[in-house]
Design a protein around this motif. Structure first.
Motif, PDB file in Angstrom:
ATOM      1  N   THR A  45      -0.281   9.178  -6.081  1.00 26.78           N
ATOM      2  CA  THR A  45       0.657   8.667  -5.073  1.00 26.78           C
ATOM      3  C   THR A  45       1.619   9.774  -4.654  1.00 26.78           C
ATOM      4  O   THR A  45       2.155  10.495  -5.506  1.00 26.78           O
ATOM      5  N   ARG A  97      -6.233   6.349  -3.231  1.00 25.93           N
ATOM      6  CA  ARG A  97      -7.188   5.235  -3.154  1.00 25.93           C
ATOM      7  C   ARG A  97      -8.602   5.725  -2.847  1.00 25.93           C
ATOM      8  O   ARG A  97      -9.301   5.190  -1.999  1.00 25.93           O
ATOM      9  N   PRO A 136       2.359   6.639   0.170  1.00 28.06           N
ATOM     10  CA  PRO A 136       0.945   6.276   0.219  1.00 28.06           C
ATOM     11  C   PRO A 136       0.208   6.791  -1.014  1.00 28.06           C
ATOM     12  O   PRO A 136       0.639   7.750  -1.658  1.00 28.06           O
ATOM     13  N   LEU A 139       0.809  -1.215   0.000  1.00 21.46           N
ATOM     14  CA  LEU A 139       0.000   0.000   0.000  1.00 21.46           C
ATOM     15  C   LEU A 139       0.845   1.269   0.000  1.00 21.46           C
ATOM     16  O   LEU A 139       0.492   2.265  -0.627  1.00 21.46           O
ATOM     17  N   SER A 140       1.949   1.261   0.718  1.00 21.53           N
ATOM     18  CA  SER A 140       2.817   2.448   0.801  1.00 21.53           C
ATOM     19  C   SER A 140       4.269   2.018   0.627  1.00 21.53           C
ATOM     20  O   SER A 140       5.038   1.940   1.595  1.00 21.53           O
TER      21      SER A 140
END
Length: 327
Positions: free
Chosen positions: A144, A53, A50, A28-29
């Protein structure tokens, strides 16, 4: 035995499939690093990335007005192998943790001396410098979090931090004449052919909150930086009602919100550690408000007449004062 072997094979097969599925899952990160070479010098940033989303970022996931790790997971690391000016602040070569405090119109960038910690472990007393940069709105959202380093010249560049619709740009350049972090200084008063002198280091504000943070309240302070502050007097003195015979002393202090207690200690100068058994006097200094911010920290003597001066020390938005007379 056959049953045991069958279950062992089945277990290993399940573990292998689970590992493959786990490996295929998107982090995810993810951790990332960006490096810029300027001539023979390098600057780099290591951070967690991160993604949006579908979430609202600024003012929600990243609260405004609060310290943010400027990334995810472990603290964001800023490293330079050359002395530089970063956002107008002198930064010696080294490794720092970078935090920010986002707001609508500006971000406060924080360089902190503590390194290697988790991103939520923030110790304000270890801040090296703070400075503000303006917020820019991006024409299209950045999914991102992205930190990019861009060269602007042979020895200068800019660090861009971009996420959602926000970008902040932090300029930097090589500084071959970086001022000392806390240079040495002195002040003197000659009365009747006898000299009263103080030697001290001068830390700079660098955008930090001084009283209660860099200098904690109700705690022993070296009254400067680096090595201990020294008082050299060739005359017997009366400082705020305390008798101080001629000699060499180390000065400490205990600040509070309304006053400061000056400690005259008979310990030989050179060691900043306080030994209460060698305290000669504890003297109250009155709080005054300066006309403008004092940067860097300073100590000075203001002569009043032939045997009377006022000893003052000031930093930031405070000045403390006490009368000094020769005997």
């Amino acid at each position: 035995m056959r049953s045991t072997g069958f279950f062992l094979i089945l277990s290993l097969a399940f573990s292998l499939v689970h590992a493959q599925v786990f490996a295929q899952q998107k982090v995810l990160s993810p951790r990332d690093s960006v490096t810029l070479k300027l001539d023979t010098n390098t600057v780099s940033v290591n951070y967690g990335r991160p993604s949006m989303r579908g979430r609202k970022i600024m003012g929600d996931l990243v609260p405004l007005g609060q310290v943010w790790r400027t990334g995810a997971n472990e603290a964001t690391r800023f490293k330079t192998n050359f002395d530089m000016m970063l956002g107008g602040v002198p930064v010696p070569r080294g490794t720092y943790t970078m935090f920010t405090i986002p707001s609508q119109e500006t971000w406060k960038v924080i360089l902190n001396k503590q390194t290697g910690q988790w991103g939520t472990a923030y110790d304000e007393q270890q801040d090296y410098a703070r400075f503000d940069v303006k917020v820019e709105q991006l024409p299209a959202p950045v999914e991102t979090l992205t930190i990019a380093l861009q060269a602007k010249g042979k020895t200068s560049g800019v660090m861009n931090v971009m996420w959602e619709n926000t970008r902040v740009s932090i300029p930097f350049e090589k500084n071959d004449k970086i001022r000392p972090v806390s240079p040495l200084d002195s002040t003197a008063w000659v009365v009747g052919g006898k000299k009263v002198a103080l030697r001290f280091s001068k830390p700079y504000n660098r955008g930090r909150e001084i009283w209660g943070v860099v200098v904690p309240n109700d705690s022993i302070w070296r009254t400067g930086a680096n090595s201990a502050t020294e008082l050299h007097t060739e005359a017997d003195l009366m400082i705020g009602g305390a008798n101080i015979p001629k000699g060499i002393y180390t000065l400490y202090s205990v600040p509070s919100t309304k006053s400061l207690t000056l400690i005259v200690n008979s310990k030989a100068p050179g060691d900043a550690d306080h030994d209460a058994n060698k305290d000669l006097a504890r003297i109250d200094m009155k709080l005054e408000k300066p006309d403008k911010e004092i940067d860097p920290f300073s100590i000075w003597l203001e002569p009043k007449d032939n045997n009377h001066a006022v000893l003052k020390l000031g930093w930031g938005d405070r000045v403390y004062a006490v009368d000094v007379k020769t005997k």
